[in-house]
Structure formats: structure tokens, C-alpha cells
Design a protein around this motif. Structure first.
Motif, PDB file in Angstrom:
ATOM      1  N   GLN A 329       0.828  -1.218   0.000  1.00 12.45           N
ATOM      2  CA  GLN A 329       0.000   0.000   0.000  1.00 12.45           C
ATOM      3  C   GLN A 329       0.859   1.265   0.000  1.00 12.45           C
ATOM      4  O   GLN A 329       0.330   2.366  -0.015  1.00 12.45           O
ATOM      5  CB  GLN A 329      -0.943  -0.007   1.212  1.00 12.45           C
ATOM      6  N   ASP A 335      -0.327   8.119  -6.941  1.00 15.20           N
ATOM      7  CA  ASP A 335      -1.395   7.510  -7.736  1.00 15.20           C
ATOM      8  C   ASP A 335      -2.635   7.370  -6.863  1.00 15.20           C
ATOM      9  O   ASP A 335      -2.557   6.911  -5.723  1.00 15.20           O
ATOM     10  CB  ASP A 335      -0.896   6.130  -8.196  1.00 15.20           C
ATOM     11  N   ARG A 337      -4.810   5.238  -6.720  1.00 17.34           N
ATOM     12  CA  ARG A 337      -5.099   3.874  -6.235  1.00 17.34           C
ATOM     13  C   ARG A 337      -4.495   3.641  -4.850  1.00 17.34           C
ATOM     14  O   ARG A 337      -4.912   2.746  -4.131  1.00 17.34           O
ATOM     15  CB  ARG A 337      -4.532   2.832  -7.199  1.00 17.34           C
ATOM     16  N   ARG A 408     -12.953   4.693   1.857  1.00 17.32           N
ATOM     17  CA  ARG A 408     -12.492   3.294   1.928  1.00 17.32           C
ATOM     18  C   ARG A 408     -12.087   2.881   3.340  1.00 17.32           C
ATOM     19  O   ARG A 408     -11.740   1.728   3.567  1.00 17.32           O
ATOM     20  CB  ARG A 408     -11.315   3.085   0.971  1.00 17.32           C
TER      21      ARG A 408
END
Length: 524
Positions: A329, A335, A337, A408
Motif C-alpha cells: 500500500q 497515484d 489507487r 475506503r
């Protein structure tokens, strides 16, 4: 005794010594102890303590540098059902006397050269038993002689415990007044050990080695419990001084696969030329916690060490167990993501909420206090109902840190509630300002604090440390921030220092920065 819900955590060592008697448990300088040897020494220490009237529930103060005696005393305290009370070795005699008073300790292990600390503890009326490493005086006992004179106890002698029995008083660093003793228990720490193995360094076995770079009295000691549980080798630095060259040499020699550190130490490891002279390809989990790691520093560490960085967020009270950001991670690329700037998502079995002042959950993206609940939360502060009432409002543990969750569930820390300052009616979070300053190529470290301002109430002052061989001025830093931050967030003054003040754990307490600015008479 209550229901059989807890094992004595000291049995982690017992079990590993039976399974892997000949594996190296501890390496310190030239010396090596196998698990069988370490366990036998701990068992004799248990017998010696019991023979001197120290047992279940008694507090054992330990004021010692990282070494075999400190490690052994931790395990012996656990096995006899006592409570280990380690101190930061940099504390003054008066401060250690206060910890003895707060914990009402009955025994003290002190390292050589700390006679004045033992005197302060005795003067406070505590610790009739003092074990000294190498320089015992009259009325004290020599540590090695005590071990040599003790008969081994029978097998399975560990004290029976229940889930909530305390085994460790983990003193908070006391940035808001006097240190408080956070009570860690056998059941709670069994969860923490298991969770560390699952979430921080999965796959650790007896083929691994772990380098200790921080004092065993705090997070590093917790980290080593999991290593012992799996039979991994614990490697200590040979001296108290943090020697970067020696650290990298040990990584190569022992094929070290994991280590626990704080961002300032990780930065020192990555910045030092020795990083390129030694083989560190064995590293799988380089764990950093305890303070924010700025993006510029994170990228440099990833470039040097590869994909082995693990970040977590956790306080002593939740014993290093709130979030994790795994190696996969972390990213060099900015980015979408990847949760850039996040300290990770909730650890397995733990729940995080961002609460407003009324104790209501805030939606993703909104800033409030980071609160947590789950089995890693401690049992409360020792004999401090006022602090407990404040910390456990509404069924959550309140960390005192500010931040937000994204959609998230990744957590972003804004800073300590106490670090935030209000300039001209607007909240300023130093972390954001520091991130911007650290993008200047000549700045190695920085700290931003709010200081009294005659017009704005408070305004920001930045203390910066230039990189080796480089120089930076106040004007250059301020010019660098012109297009990077809103005007109200920009510090009004920048001072250039050779080094920032650091605590015994390598953190940069804002209070110490403010004290130094005041001492130097730097005002607006």
C-alpha cells in the motif's frame, strides 16, 4: 480465579524454548543466548524474585539500557504474575522517583551508573529490593550473583492469571503534564501479539531476525514479544549510542528481516552512506510509527530500501494497534489507487471512528477526534479515575489526535489536538505546513509550532534543519511556500538550527521546540 480465558504471557518464552531450544534468542555484541539458555536464566530470576517476596501483582521498576538483563526481567515479571514497570533510561533520578511513587513499585532493577536513581526511589519509600547490573552497593544485590545463587523452579511454574490481570505499566510520555501509567493486561497483550503477527509482519518464523533500534521500555519491547512467540532472533545494538553504520552491519550479518523504528531514526538510516555499503536485501518489514512520516522522506526510504515499509498508528494505550499501511500500500507514484498520506486502515478486530465534540460519528472526509475500540485497548490508567473518565467517553477510547477517514476507511492524521493553533480565527494544522516545507530540496527536518502573536492571537514559526553540506535561509523557505500554501497557513518566521530537539524515543515534541524558541528570545 475466573474463567480460563487467559494464558500467562510469559509462557510465550517457555513454549518457544521447548520447541526451539538451540535457536538463537538474543544477540548482543559478541554474546549469544539460545532460547533454552534465556528461558533458564528467566526461570532462575523468577525463583530469586519469589524467594525475596516479590510475586503476583507486585510492581517491578526497571531502569536499564537495552540488554539481556532488561529483556530477562520483562519475561520474569510476566511469569511470576508481577507487573513490569520499565522507564525511559534518559529520565532524571527525580522523574524515576515519581514513577516509583505512582506505581508503588516493590523492586528495582537498575543498570550500572544509575545509583542516584536507586537513591531517589528509596528516598520515595519504595523498592526495598534493588538489583544492580555490575555496580551493586551496600544494600543492593548484584544481578548476575542473584541468578547464579537461585535454584531452577519446577516446570510450568508460571502464575495463573485472568484476562484482565496487569502485566505492564506502560508510561505515556507525559506531553500533557506528568506521565500516566497505562495498564496493559495478559489478555489484551495476547491479542496485540497475535495482531502484530497477522497485520505487521506476517510469516515471521525462527528463520527470521529482528533488529532493535529503540528502547525496549516502550514500542520496541512490545514488538519483540511477537518475535519471541515465533522464535525469531532478537538483535540488540552493542552500545547505547545509535550507530547507523553498526545498524546496517548487523542487518547484513544477521540477515535481519524486520525492525521497528520511528521516522526520525528511519530517516537517519536512509540518509547515511552506510545504507549503500551493506546488504539489506533480507529486509521484508521495516516498521515505522510514533510520529508522522512526511511524503518526501517516505519516497526516499522506498527508493533506498524497496517495498518493505510498514506504517502503523497506535498509542501506548492501544498498544501499537490502531491502523496498518502494508508494503503493497506504499507507492513511489502519487497515484489515486494508493492512499498517499494515510497511516493505513483499521487493524484486524479494531474499530475506528472520527467523532465530533458531542461524540457523534462524522462522515468520511470530515475532521474530528480519532477514537478507537476493540481488544487492543488497555484497561485504563492506574489509579486515575479522572483521566479514565475523559479517555473513555461514550464507549470509545479518545486518542487526542485529529484526523479523517476516507470512503475506503483509510485514516489520515491531521495532528495532535494540542498541536493545532488558531491564527486569525482559522485552524492551522502543523503537519500540512511541514509537508510543504519538506519539499524544499535543502531541508532535512522541520517542525512548525504556533506561538503568541500580538495581532493574530497565534502564528506559525518553523524551525528547519538543512541537509548535510547545504544551506537554507528564512527567505528561501518562505518563498518556497508562496504558491504551496494559503497565506494564513504560512509561517511568519523561519529559524535555521543544526538539529531539532528530540525526546528519548526519537520524536520531536512541539513543546520542546516552543521552549527553545522562547529561550532564544525569538518572537514576532
Amino acid at each position: 480465579m475466573g474463567p480460563a480465558t487467559a494464558m500467562n504471557l510469559g509462557r510465550l518464552l517457555t513454549q518457544t524454548a521447548r520447541r526451539l531450544p538451540d535457536a538463537v534468542a538474543l544477540a548482543w555484541g559478541e554474546r549469544r543466548w539460545s532460547f533454552a539458555e534465556l528461558d533458564a536464566r528467566v526461570d532462575r530470576l523468577c525463583a530469586a524474585l519469589r524467594a525475596r517476596g516479590i510475586g503476583q501483582g507486585d510492581r517491578i521498576l526497571t531502569h536499564a539500557r537495552n540488554g539481556n538483563a532488561m529483556f530477562e526481567m520483562m519475561w520474569a515479571a510476566f511469569k511470576i504474575g508481577a507487573v513490569w514497570v520499565p522507564t525511559n533510561v534518559r529520565l532524571t533520578p527525580a522523574e524515576v522517583g515519581y514513577l516509583a511513587e505512582t506505581s508503588r513499585a516493590r523492586a528495582l532493577l537498575r543498570d550500572r551508573g544509575f545509583a542516584a536513581h536507586a537513591d531517589a526511589v528509596r528516598d520515595a519509600g519504595h523498592c526495598e529490593l534493588v538489583l544492580a547490573i555490575d555496580d551493586a552497593r551496600e544494600g543492593e544485590e548484584e544481578y548476575e550473583a542473584v541468578l547464579a545463587g537461585a535454584a531452577p523452579p519446577p516446570p510450568d511454574h508460571e502464575a495463573d492469571v485472568v484476562y484482565d490481570d496487569p502485566l505492564w505499566f506502560f508510561f505515556t510520555s507525559g506531553t500533557t503534564g506528568r506521565p500516566k501509567a497505562a495498564v496493559l493486561t495478559h489478555g489484551q497483550l495476547a491479542f496485540v501479539v497475535t495482531n502484530h503477527l497477522a497485520d505487521l509482519f506476517p510469516g515471521v518464523t525462527e528463520r527470521d531476525a529482528s533488529l532493535v533500534l529503540a528502547p525496549l521500555s516502550h514500542g520496541a519491547g512490545i514488538h519483540q514479544l511477537s518475535q519471541v512467540a515465533r522464535g525469531a532472533r532478537t538483535v540488540l545494538l552493542p552500545s547505547e549510542r545509535f550507530d547507523v553504520e553498526e545498524a546496517w552491519r548487523l542487518v547484513e550479518e544477521h540477515r535481519v528481516s524486520n525492525m521497528f523504528t520511528v521516522p526520525t531514526i528511519l530517516n537517519a538510516l536512509v540518509e547515511h552512506p552506510a545504507v549503500d555499503r551493506y546488504d539489506h536485501s533480507s529486509l521484508r518489514h521495516v516498521i515505522y510509527a510514533g510520529a508522522p512520516m512526511y511524503r518526501a522522506d517516505q519516497k526516499r526510504a522506498l527508493e533506498k530500501l524497496g517495498p518493505c515499509l510498514v506504517q502503523y498508528f497506535g498509542l501506548g494505550e492501544v498498544t501499537g494497534n490502531i491502523t496498518v499501511l502494508r508494503p503493497d500500500q506504499h507507492s513511489l507514484e502519487d497515484d489515486a489507487r494508493f492512499p498517499i498520506g494515510s497511516c493505513g486502515s483499521a487493524r484486524t478486530g479494531m474499530d475506528i471512528a472520527i467523532l465530533d465534540e458531542a461524540g457523534r460519528r462524522l462522515p468520511p472526509g470530515e475532521t474530528g477526534e480519532i477514537c478507537v475500540r476493540g481488544p487492543a485497548v488497555f484497561a485504563g490508567y492506574f489509579e486515575n479515575p479522572e483521566a479514565n473518565e475523559k479517555a473513555f467517553r461514550g464507549g470509545w477510547f479518545h486518542t487526542g489526535d485529529l484526523g479523517h477517514l476516507d470512503a475506503r476507511g483509510f485514516l489520515y492524521i491531521t495532528g495532535r489536538a494540542s498541536d493545532m493553533y488558531i491564527s486569525g480565527g482559522s485552524n492551522v494544522y502543523p503537519r500540512e505546513v511541514e509537508e510543504a516545507i519538506l519539499t524544499h530540496p535543502a531541508v532535512l527536518e522541520c517542525a512548525v509550532v504556533g506561538m503568541p502573536h500580538p495581532r493574530w492571537g497565534e502564528s506559525g514559526m518553523a524551525a528547519v534543519v538543512p541537509r548535510a553540506g547545504m544551506a537554507v535561509t528564512e527567505a528561501e523557505v518562505l518563498a518556497h511556500l508562496q504558491d504551496r500554501l494559503s497565506r494564513y497557513k504560512q509561517p511568519l518566521r523561519v529559524v535555521v538550527w543544526d538539529a531539532l530537539p528530540k525526546s528519548g524515543y526519537g520524536k520531536i515534541p512541539k513543546r520542546m521546540v516552543q521552549d527553545r524558541l522562547r529561550e532564544e528570545g525569538i518572537t514576532f
